[in-house]
Every structure is written in structure tokens, then in C-alpha cells.
Design a protein around this motif. Structure first.
Motif, PDB file in Angstrom:
ATOM      1  N   ASP A  61       0.840  -1.195   0.058  1.00 15.02           N
ATOM      2  CA  ASP A  61      -0.065   0.026   0.113  1.00 15.02           C
ATOM      3  C   ASP A  61       0.776   1.379   0.134  1.00 15.02           C
ATOM      4  O   ASP A  61       0.724   2.262   0.826  1.00 15.02           O
ATOM      5  CB  ASP A  61      -1.009   0.121   1.043  1.00 15.02           C
ATOM      6  CG  ASP A  61      -2.048   1.131   1.221  1.00 15.02           C
ATOM      7  OD1 ASP A  61      -2.242   1.675   0.087  1.00 15.02           O
ATOM      8  OD2 ASP A  61      -2.448   1.292   2.182  1.00 15.02           O
ATOM      9  N   SER A  75       0.289  -4.351  13.048  1.00 11.39           N
ATOM     10  CA  SER A  75       0.749  -3.771  11.993  1.00 11.39           C
ATOM     11  C   SER A  75       2.232  -3.320  12.382  1.00 11.39           C
ATOM     12  O   SER A  75       2.309  -2.230  12.958  1.00 11.39           O
ATOM     13  CB  SER A  75       0.067  -2.687  11.393  1.00 11.39           C
ATOM     14  OG  SER A  75      -1.273  -3.005  10.937  1.00 11.39           O
ATOM     15  N   ASP A  95       5.801   8.685   4.966  1.00  7.55           N
ATOM     16  CA  ASP A  95       4.985   7.782   4.197  1.00  7.55           C
ATOM     17  C   ASP A  95       4.635   6.548   5.385  1.00  7.55           C
ATOM     18  O   ASP A  95       3.626   6.102   5.280  1.00  7.55           O
ATOM     19  CB  ASP A  95       5.799   7.042   3.119  1.00  7.55           C
ATOM     20  CG  ASP A  95       6.050   8.087   1.961  1.00  7.55           C
ATOM     21  OD1 ASP A  95       5.283   8.927   1.871  1.00  7.55           O
ATOM     22  OD2 ASP A  95       6.913   7.669   1.163  1.00  7.55           O
ATOM     23  N   ALA A  98       1.962   7.770   7.468  1.00  9.39           N
ATOM     24  CA  ALA A  98       0.605   7.992   7.067  1.00  9.39           C
ATOM     25  C   ALA A  98       0.009   6.631   6.693  1.00  9.39           C
ATOM     26  O   ALA A  98      -1.294   6.307   6.856  1.00  9.39           O
ATOM     27  CB  ALA A  98       0.930   8.606   5.625  1.00  9.39           C
ATOM     28  N   TRP A  99       1.014   5.399   6.321  1.00 11.85           N
ATOM     29  CA  TRP A  99       0.556   4.106   6.417  1.00 11.85           C
ATOM     30  C   TRP A  99      -0.143   3.611   7.729  1.00 11.85           C
ATOM     31  O   TRP A  99      -1.320   2.969   7.765  1.00 11.85           O
ATOM     32  CB  TRP A  99       1.660   3.240   5.807  1.00 11.85           C
ATOM     33  CG  TRP A  99       1.301   2.060   5.611  1.00 11.85           C
ATOM     34  CD1 TRP A  99       1.023   1.376   4.280  1.00 11.85           C
ATOM     35  CD2 TRP A  99       0.918   0.791   6.355  1.00 11.85           C
ATOM     36  NE1 TRP A  99       0.669   0.142   4.400  1.00 11.85           N
ATOM     37  CE2 TRP A  99       0.547  -0.590   5.901  1.00 11.85           C
ATOM     38  CE3 TRP A  99       1.353   0.699   7.772  1.00 11.85           C
ATOM     39  CZ2 TRP A  99       0.577  -1.503   6.519  1.00 11.85           C
ATOM     40  CZ3 TRP A  99       1.171  -0.553   8.573  1.00 11.85           C
ATOM     41  CH2 TRP A  99       0.817  -1.772   7.449  1.00 11.85           C
ATOM     42  N   ALA A 101      -1.448   5.028  10.052  1.00  6.96           N
ATOM     43  CA  ALA A 101      -2.639   6.167  10.439  1.00  6.96           C
ATOM     44  C   ALA A 101      -3.702   5.197   9.594  1.00  6.96           C
ATOM     45  O   ALA A 101      -5.008   5.176   9.950  1.00  6.96           O
ATOM     46  CB  ALA A 101      -2.729   7.524   9.925  1.00  6.96           C
ATOM     47  N   ARG A 102      -3.729   4.811   8.159  1.00  5.81           N
ATOM     48  CA  ARG A 102      -4.472   4.042   7.555  1.00  5.81           C
ATOM     49  C   ARG A 102      -4.629   2.694   7.994  1.00  5.81           C
ATOM     50  O   ARG A 102      -5.784   1.925   7.665  1.00  5.81           O
ATOM     51  CB  ARG A 102      -4.150   4.124   6.148  1.00  5.81           C
ATOM     52  CG  ARG A 102      -4.370   5.408   5.228  1.00  5.81           C
ATOM     53  CD  ARG A 102      -3.922   5.369   3.666  1.00  5.81           C
ATOM     54  NE  ARG A 102      -2.859   4.468   3.518  1.00  5.81           N
ATOM     55  CZ  ARG A 102      -1.460   5.084   3.173  1.00  5.81           C
ATOM     56  NH1 ARG A 102      -1.204   6.168   3.536  1.00  5.81           N
ATOM     57  NH2 ARG A 102      -0.536   4.365   2.888  1.00  5.81           N
ATOM     58  N   HIS A 103      -3.695   2.076   8.602  1.00  3.95           N
ATOM     59  CA  HIS A 103      -3.870   0.561   9.031  1.00  3.95           C
ATOM     60  C   HIS A 103      -3.834   0.455  10.684  1.00  3.95           C
ATOM     61  O   HIS A 103      -2.683  -0.009  11.190  1.00  3.95           O
ATOM     62  CB  HIS A 103      -2.646  -0.245   8.236  1.00  3.95           C
ATOM     63  CG  HIS A 103      -2.824  -0.207   6.980  1.00  3.95           C
ATOM     64  ND1 HIS A 103      -2.466   0.873   5.901  1.00  3.95           N
ATOM     65  CD2 HIS A 103      -3.479  -0.974   6.197  1.00  3.95           C
ATOM     66  CE1 HIS A 103      -2.732   0.608   4.835  1.00  3.95           C
ATOM     67  NE2 HIS A 103      -3.251  -0.342   4.783  1.00  3.95           N
ATOM     68  N   PRO A 104      -4.485   0.912  11.479  1.00  2.00           N
ATOM     69  CA  PRO A 104      -4.387   0.827  12.959  1.00  2.00           C
ATOM     70  C   PRO A 104      -4.520  -0.605  13.233  1.00  2.00           C
ATOM     71  O   PRO A 104      -5.110  -1.201  12.740  1.00  2.00           O
ATOM     72  CB  PRO A 104      -5.529   1.634  13.432  1.00  2.00           C
ATOM     73  CG  PRO A 104      -6.670   1.851  12.253  1.00  2.00           C
ATOM     74  CD  PRO A 104      -5.731   1.708  11.024  1.00  2.00           C
TER      75      PRO A 104
END
Length: 105
Positions: A61, A75, A95, A98-99, A101-104
Motif C-alpha cells: 500500500d 501492523s 510515508d 501515513a500508512w 494511520a490508515r492501518h491501525p
């Protein structure tokens, strides 16, 4: 001659070599137990992370960590550095955050 020679330091100097060794050692449950307890401050162990949950140097991702462990509850992205003088690239901290934050987990 110095009698305290670190054999691995003499054999393995590149990040990719260290990454592959770390991943290979994770096949052994006792090693995986110690590694994940250390990386997660005792939150996860070998029973929580299957071999299939781990990998190396794959784009996930939009990010490409050296080592990762991903499942429904964990994660974990790891950047391996073999020198005090090797830094993250300019975009890696942004990066990766941000990753995460999208995949807690």
C-alpha cells in the motif's frame, strides 16, 4: 589483535543481508518470540505472528519496509539500518506514519 571480533559484523554489512537473516531466523519460534516481544514491548509473541504474516522488502500500500509483520491485530513495519550514518529517506517517516494511520491495529 582484538579477540572480541563480531563475526556477523564482518560477514554481513549490507541492510539486505541483515534483513534476510532476520527473516530466516523468524522461522524458529523461540527467536520469533524474543524478537516480537522486544519490538512490541511484550504485547505480541511468536503465537501471535505466523510465518505467513511476515515478509521482507515488499511494497505494501505504497510503502516498502525492510521487514514487516501484518495480521488482523498487528501492523509492524521495520526499517533496518546497518550504519549510524545511514538515515531514513526524506519521505520514509511521512510515508510510514501515513500508512500506520490508515492501518491501525
Amino acid at each position: 589483535m582484538n579477540n572480541c571480533v563480531n563475526i556477523l559484523k564482518e560477514v554481513m554489512r549490507e541492510e539486505n543481508e541483515v534483513t534476510r537473516l532476520l527473516y530466516a531466523l523468524c522461522a524458529y519460534k523461540p527467536f520469533r518470540e524474543v524478537l516480537f516481544k522486544f519490538l512490541t514491548t511484550d504485547s505480541y509473541g511468536a503465537d501471535d505472528v505466523a510465518w505467513e504474516d511476515m515478509g521482507v522488502q515488499a511494497t505494501i500500500d505504497g510503502v516498502k519496509p525492510d521487514f514487516y509483520a501484518l495480521n488482523e491485530s498487528l501492523s509492524l513495519l521495520v526499517e533496518i539500518k546497518t550504519s549510524l550514518y545511514t538515515r531514513l529517506t526524506a519521505s520514509q517517516p511521512i510515508d510510514y506514519l501515513a500508512w500506520l494511520a490508515r492501518h491501525p491495529s
